[in-house]
Enzyme design. Structure first.
Site, PDB file in Angstrom:
ATOM      1  N   ARG A   1       0.814  -1.211   0.000  1.00  0.00           N
ATOM      2  CA  ARG A   1       0.000   0.000   0.000  1.00  0.00           C
ATOM      3  C   ARG A   1       0.853   1.269   0.000  1.00  0.00           C
ATOM      4  NH1 ARG A   1      -4.463   1.035   4.683  1.00  0.00           N
ATOM      5  NH2 ARG A   1      -2.579   1.159   5.973  1.00  0.00           N
TER       6      ARG A   1
ATOM      7  N   ARG B   1       3.319   4.917   3.822  1.00  0.00           N
ATOM      8  CA  ARG B   1       2.937   5.529   5.088  1.00  0.00           C
ATOM      9  C   ARG B   1       3.856   5.052   6.206  1.00  0.00           C
ATOM     10  NH1 ARG B   1      -3.575   5.208   5.562  1.00  0.00           N
ATOM     11  NH2 ARG B   1      -2.892   4.309   7.516  1.00  0.00           N
TER      12      ARG B   1
ATOM     13  N   ARG C   1      -1.365  -2.367  15.341  1.00  0.00           N
ATOM     14  CA  ARG C   1      -2.656  -1.831  14.918  1.00  0.00           C
ATOM     15  C   ARG C   1      -3.715  -2.927  14.869  1.00  0.00           C
ATOM     16  NH1 ARG C   1      -1.499   0.823   9.413  1.00  0.00           N
ATOM     17  NH2 ARG C   1      -3.565   1.762   9.580  1.00  0.00           N
TER      18      ARG C   1
END
Length: 234
Positions: free
Chosen positions: A147, A174, A185
C-alpha cells in the site's frame, strides 16, 4: 461492478426503505478496503462521507494544534484519543443532520459508539446500519506491504503505484505501514474496534461481509449491495 452497475430493479425496490437508512457506519481493519467501499456506499446510496482519518490528515497537513497532537499518536501507530475525535464528529453531525451520511473510521471504540449514540439521540436521530468488512488478517498484511498513500490528496492505492492516479502527485509509503506497526494496529483493532461491531449487532444493525481470499473490490461492492438490500427487506 461500480455504483452504476447496481441494477435498477434493486435500487428501485430499496428506494422507499432507503429513505429510513440515512446514517451508515463502515467498520473494517486497516487495509481492509474501507476506502474503496466507502466511495461505493457514498455514491450508490447518496451519502455524505465522514472520514475521521481524512479530517485528521488535513489538520496535520495544516500544522494545526489539533493536527500536531493527532500526529504524535498516528506516527506511533496508536489510535487518536476519544476526546480529540469526538468533538470533531459531533460538530460535523450537527452540520449534516439533515442529509444521509457515512461514518468511516468512527466510532473506533465502544466509548465512542456510546457517545455517538447519545449525540444522535439528542438530535432525534440514530445509527441506521453498520457495514462490517471482516477481512482475513493474512490478506490485510499482504495488502499493507504494497500500500502507498498520496500526501497531497489522501488517495490510497494497493499495488505499489509511484504516481497518484487521482491528482498525479508522488506516492509514499505511510510511516505506519510496516510489519511491527501492523501487528500493533491489528491488536488494537481487535481489542478496541471489534467490540463496536458487537455493540451494534446487539441492536440488530450489523451486516457482515466476510472476505477470506483476495479478489476484485467490485465483487465486495456487489456483496455489500446485496447485504444492504437484504437488511432493508427484513
Amino acid at each position: 461492478m461500480d455504483a452504476q452497475a447496481v441494477d435498477e430493479c434493486s435500487l428501485s425496490s430499496l428506494h422507499k426503505k432507503m429513505k429510513t437508512l440515512k446514517r451508515f457506519v463502515l467498520v473494517g481493519a486497516p487495509a481492509s478496503g474501507k476506502g474503496t467501499q466507502s466511495s461505493f456506499l457514498s455514491e450508490t446510496y447518496g451519502l455524505k462521507p465522514l472520514s475521521t482519518g481524512a479530517l485528521l490528515r488535513a489538520e496535520i497537513a495544516a500544522g494545526s494544534e489539533l493536527g500536531l497532537e493527532a500526529k504524535k499518536y498516528m506516527d506511533a501507530a496508536m489510535f487518536v484519543p476519544d476526546e480529540v475525535v469526538n468533538g470533531i464528529v459531533a460538530k460535523w453531525l450537527g452540520e449534516n443532520k439533515d442529509c444521509g451520511c457515512l461514518l468511516d473510521g468512527y466510532p473506533r471504540t465502544v466509548a465512542q459508539a456510546e457517545t455517538l449514540d447519545a449525540n444522535l439521540t439528542a438530535m432525534g436521530l440514530g445509527v441506521d446500519i453498520v457495514v462490517y468488512l471482516n477481512v482475513a488478517a493474512e490478506l490485510i498484511e499482504a495488502r499493507m506491504l504494497k500500500r502507498k498513500a498520496c500526501p497531497a490528496c489522501g488517495e490510497t492505492t494497493r499495488n505499489g503505484e509511484e504516481i497518484c492516479p487521482k491528482c498525479g502527485g508522488a506516492m509514499i509509503v505511510r510511516t505506519d505501514d510496516n510489519p511491527e506497526a501492523f501487528a500493533k494496529r491489528r491488536k488494537d483493532y481487535e481489542t478496541l474496534t471489534v467490540p463496536v461491531v458487537e455493540h451494534y449487532r446487539a441492536q440488530g444493525k450489523v451486516v457482515q461481509i466476510d472476505v477470506v481470499e483476495e479478489g476484485e473490490p467490485e465483487d465486495v461492492s456487489a456483496r455489500i449491495a446485496a447485504a444492504v438490500r437484504g437488511y432493508c427487506e427484513k
